[in-house]
Design a protein around this motif. Structure first.
Motif, PDB file in Angstrom:
ATOM      1  N   TYR A 614       0.701  -1.305  -0.039  1.00  0.00           N
ATOM      2  CA  TYR A 614       0.059   0.118  -0.058  1.00  0.00           C
ATOM      3  C   TYR A 614       0.806   1.196   0.047  1.00  0.00           C
ATOM      4  O   TYR A 614       1.858   1.351   0.889  1.00  0.00           O
ATOM      5  CB  TYR A 614      -0.735  -0.035   1.374  1.00  0.00           C
ATOM      6  N   ASN A 615       0.647   2.111  -0.775  1.00  0.00           N
ATOM      7  CA  ASN A 615       1.304   3.612  -1.016  1.00  0.00           C
ATOM      8  C   ASN A 615       0.288   4.517  -0.557  1.00  0.00           C
ATOM      9  O   ASN A 615      -0.707   4.863  -1.211  1.00  0.00           O
ATOM     10  CB  ASN A 615       1.703   3.717  -2.422  1.00  0.00           C
ATOM     11  N   CYS A 616       0.713   5.278   0.678  1.00  0.00           N
ATOM     12  CA  CYS A 616      -0.134   6.393   1.200  1.00  0.00           C
ATOM     13  C   CYS A 616       0.687   7.632   1.216  1.00  0.00           C
ATOM     14  O   CYS A 616       0.685   8.373   1.855  1.00  0.00           O
ATOM     15  CB  CYS A 616      -0.722   6.023   2.470  1.00  0.00           C
ATOM     16  N   SER A 617       1.661   7.802   0.295  1.00  0.00           N
ATOM     17  CA  SER A 617       2.413   9.058   0.139  1.00  0.00           C
ATOM     18  C   SER A 617       1.515  10.468  -0.662  1.00  0.00           C
ATOM     19  O   SER A 617       2.085  11.397  -0.674  1.00  0.00           O
ATOM     20  CB  SER A 617       3.584   8.721  -0.705  1.00  0.00           C
ATOM     21  N   GLY A 618       0.703   9.873  -1.578  1.00  0.00           N
ATOM     22  CA  GLY A 618      -0.147  11.079  -2.300  1.00  0.00           C
ATOM     23  C   GLY A 618      -0.968  11.827  -1.329  1.00  0.00           C
ATOM     24  O   GLY A 618      -1.341  11.457  -0.437  1.00  0.00           O
ATOM     25  N   ASP A 619      -1.242  12.883  -1.921  1.00  0.00           N
ATOM     26  CA  ASP A 619      -2.244  13.780  -0.877  1.00  0.00           C
ATOM     27  C   ASP A 619      -3.775  13.052  -0.527  1.00  0.00           C
ATOM     28  O   ASP A 619      -4.188  12.957   0.519  1.00  0.00           O
ATOM     29  CB  ASP A 619      -2.568  15.055  -1.694  1.00  0.00           C
ATOM     30  N   TYR A 620      -4.366  12.316  -1.704  1.00  0.00           N
ATOM     31  CA  TYR A 620      -5.491  11.700  -1.353  1.00  0.00           C
ATOM     32  C   TYR A 620      -5.197  10.564  -0.528  1.00  0.00           C
ATOM     33  O   TYR A 620      -6.373  10.589   0.364  1.00  0.00           O
ATOM     34  CB  TYR A 620      -6.095  11.227  -2.860  1.00  0.00           C
ATOM     35  N   GLU A 621      -4.553   9.879  -0.395  1.00  0.00           N
ATOM     36  CA  GLU A 621      -4.284   8.707   0.271  1.00  0.00           C
ATOM     37  C   GLU A 621      -3.856   9.035   1.635  1.00  0.00           C
ATOM     38  O   GLU A 621      -4.575   8.836   2.777  1.00  0.00           O
ATOM     39  CB  GLU A 621      -3.129   7.744  -0.201  1.00  0.00           C
TER      40      GLU A 621
END
Length: 706
Positions: A614-621
């Motif tokens: 899981y990648n949660c580095s973007g603004d939305y995530e």
């Protein structure tokens, strides 16, 4: 006057006139016995009474172990204690299937939600079909709106758990054994349509002459209409929901604004929500409540289900692991430890500035038995003075603290570190004694050690002095559902209302919709409203503790058990945990920008990033996970977590990251985003010509992976 006072009379009237049953065994049986052939149910009063009885269907969510098994464990917030009755719901192993393998009599079955939601739908269908019998316009609209509301609410809950379900929108006659599942898109359309109808028909406020102050109104419908729309636009449905997203998100925000601008308003203090003093007290009519399941002390009005959730969240404080200084009972609660908070649950809070932690958790238990010198619970052998006369703990009086949880933040601190003993934590066998106000406290349990070790202690009873983990029945428990009005230790239902929706969640629904629109800073502004309430006011006593056990002071048994009641503490460990004792200034929880989230959120994101890819580095995530964190802080333990994580497809990364038992089991995967269709339902079906279903047909009715 609460509507539950009416429910019994309605049930009795229906029972006498229609051979109504309240303990049906299966989905099919519910359908058959909801046919209601009685002429009474085709009269104006009969339809009105049946609509009244719809309210009782909500009580299901607060009865027995399915309350937490299907909504609250197996997630990032909660695992289980040492009781493994519902372990399979927590770790998603092979026992969790269309027929759940029973561990014991407390194991939640696969079919419970399915059967009980359709039980309510059957009654709602009858109300909707016969509502036109009622000639008074206001009464007609209210009753019809109630029918649509319960049907829409139950279909929403079914979709949230199972995805695709069976749609039944007309009263059934006789035994019906041929059903097909509609698509999740069709099912959600039905739930949304029903809740929209309820929104249009229900009154602005409950009509008190009919329903008391807690009857369903249009804003309860608006809230759940927003939730159904949010379910439709969430990630689990991305294979088909693209055409709905833009309009649904706009409608969610409009509906939330409608609720927020209504007579339903946030309570002034987060403590007000849980500061329960007894049956039908003022807390139960706060304007923040949107939907509650109503209970009281009238045992005859309990109906099908009583409220048993008071036993779910406590550590096993009466067990020998803590030294047997506490006798459990109606004066202090029951310690079934069904829901054990995870490290994430604790680390989510800013414990200095966010009052929600201290107003949601109980951190001190006092002694109420076995007073004096302990003969079986010794201090460590290596006390500094090695004084043989000082080897036993002494708890002199009832009301002396014997368990103190000290949730001291993520990084730990050095307030209690002893260079002489080379030891930071204390409490339980194998660690140093701790004194508070000059008295022994046998169990003082730090959340973090000096080195940042969570939930561990240095076992001084071994020559190697190894680090050990506290048992799973040792934790700081949530106290939102305690009830001191009960007449018996564990064989009495709670008279406390069960909360299913409140305005605090409405704000978070609006914030999430804004995040999904890419309006991140606007979402922060909405969340800041809740965080403003959560901050401490200048001069507020941060050491004050209140929970529903205080209602025992008004219990008729108080004089008989007032010594036992001294186990209840009206203080907490705020100062011990934070080192802060100056309360003259208000605290500040406001977030200036979505690009600078609070430290605790950044730490959570760092632990989550990369889990199961899981990648949660973007603004939305980042912002979606921030909303999930804020939902924990605001709605901790309020029966919504599994559905939130399943619909957003965050269940897998967050459960693996923060639920140790899930990570150890390694069995949670994509198919667990939906619950198994009950085998009892599938096995009861036949084809239209009466022939049995083939195995291929049965398999096609089941959710993938089961």
């Amino acid at each position: 006057m609460k509507i539950s006072k009416y429910i019994l009379g309605s049930f009795l009237a229906i029972t006498a006139s229609a051979s109504f049953t309240s303990c049906s065994d299966s989905f099919l049986d519910e359908e058959y016995k909801s046919g209601y052939q009685s002429p009474y149910l085709e009269t104006e009063q009969g339809v009105f009474d049946l609509a009244t009885s719809l309210y009782a269907n909500l009580r299901f969510w607060f009865a027995y172990d399915w309350a937490h098994a299907t909504t609250q464990i197996g997630v990032d917030e909660f695992s289980i204690g040492t009781d493994n009755s519902n372990e399979t719901w927590n770790i998603y192993d092979s026992r969790l299937g269309p027929s759940v393998v029973t561990q014991n009599g407390n194991t939640a079955a696969a079919e419970t939600i399915w059967d009980q939601m359709y039980y309510g739908i059957s009654s709602a269908n009858k109300v909707i079909a016969n509502a036109d019998i009622i000639t008074d316009t206001d009464k007609h609209n209210m009753v019809l709106g109630e029918g649509y509301f319960l049907r829409g609410y139950n279909y929403y809950r079914l979709c949230a758990q199972y995805g695709s379900v069976v749609l039944i929108t007309e009263p059934t006659e006789g035994v019906v054994r041929s059903f097909t599942r509609s698509s999740e898109e069709e099912c959600l359309k039905q739930a949304i349509s029903d809740l929209q109808q309820a929104y249009n028909l229900l009154p602005e406020k409950s009509i008190e002459t009919y329903r008391g102050k807690l009857g369903w109104d249009k804003y309860a419908a608006a809230h759940f209409l927003a939730k159904a729309l949010m379910l439709r636009v969430s990630e689990r449905n991305d294979s088909w929901n693209a055409a709905y997203k833009a309009e649904d998100l706009t409608n969610i925000i409009t509906l939330c604004d409608d609720v927020i601008g209504s007579h339903h308003q946030l309570a002034g203090d987060y403590r007000d929500l849980w500061n329960w003093t007894g049956t039908d007290c003022a807390t139960e009519t706060l304007s923040e409540w949107l939907l509650v399941a109503q209970f009281n002390k009238d045992a005859a009005a309990d109906g099908r289900f009583g409220n048993r959730i008071y036993s779910n969240f406590n550590p096993q404080f009466s067990n020998g692991v803590f030294g047997n200084w506490i006798q459990r009972g109606q004066w202090i609660g029951v310690d079934f430890q069904r829901c054990r908070p995870t490290e994430y649950n604790y680390m989510c809070f800013d414990k200095i500035n966010d009052s929600r932690f201290w107003k949601s958790f109980r951190t001190i238990f006092n002694a109420n038995r076995n007073l004096g010198t302990s003969e079986s619970y010794s201090k460590p052998d290596n006390t500094p003075d090695n004084d043989k006369d000082n080897e036993k703990y002494v708890v002199s009086n009832a009301g002396d603290p014997v368990i103190m949880f000290i949730p001291n933040g993520v990084k730990g601190n050095n307030i209690y570190y002893s260079d002489d003993w080379d030891q930071y934590n204390f409490g339980l066998v194998g660690s140093s004694t701790f004194q508070y106000n000059g008295k022994d406290v046998p169990n003082a349990i730090l959340q973090y050690t000096k080195d940042g070790k969570w939930n561990t202690y240095l076992d001084r009873s071994t020559k190697t002095s190894e680090w050990k983990t506290y048992p799973d029945n040792v934790f700081c428990g949530l106290c939102k559902v305690e009830d001191g009005t009960r007449d018996d230790e564990k064989n009495d239902y709670s008279s406390r209302d069960g909360v299913l929706a409140r305005v605090g969640e409405t704000y978070l629904l609006k914030a999430e919709a804004l995040v999904r629109q890419g309006k991140y800073q606007e979402a922060i502004k909405v969340v800041n409203i809740l965080r403003a309430r959560a901050a401490y006011k200048a001069g507020e006593d941060r050491t004050l503790h209140t929970d529903g056990n205080q209602a025992f002071e008004n219990n008729i048994q108080y004089d008989q058990y007032k010594e036992q009641y001294k186990a209840y503490s009206k203080t907490n460990t705020y100062i011990l945990s934070t080192g802060v004792s100056d309360f003259s200034h208000a605290t500040d929880l406001q977030i200036a920008s979505y690009t600078q989230l609070p430290e605790e959120d950044e730490l959570i994101l760092s632990k989550l990033n990369g889990v199961k890819g899981y990648n949660c580095s973007g603004d939305y995530e980042r912002m979606l996970n921030f909303i999930m964190n804020e939902r924990t802080r605001e709605l901790d333990g309020e029966w919504v977590r599994w559905e939130d994580l399943a619909r957003t497809k965050l269940l897998i990364p967050r459960a693996y990251a923060f639920n140790q038992e899930v990570a150890k089991s390694g069995t949670l995967d994509e198919h667990h985003l939906l619950r198994p269709i009950p085998q009892s339902f599938i096995d009861g079906l036949v084809n239209d010509d009466g022939s049995p279903l083939s195995q291929e047909q049965k398999d096609a009715l089941q959710n993938p992976g089961y």
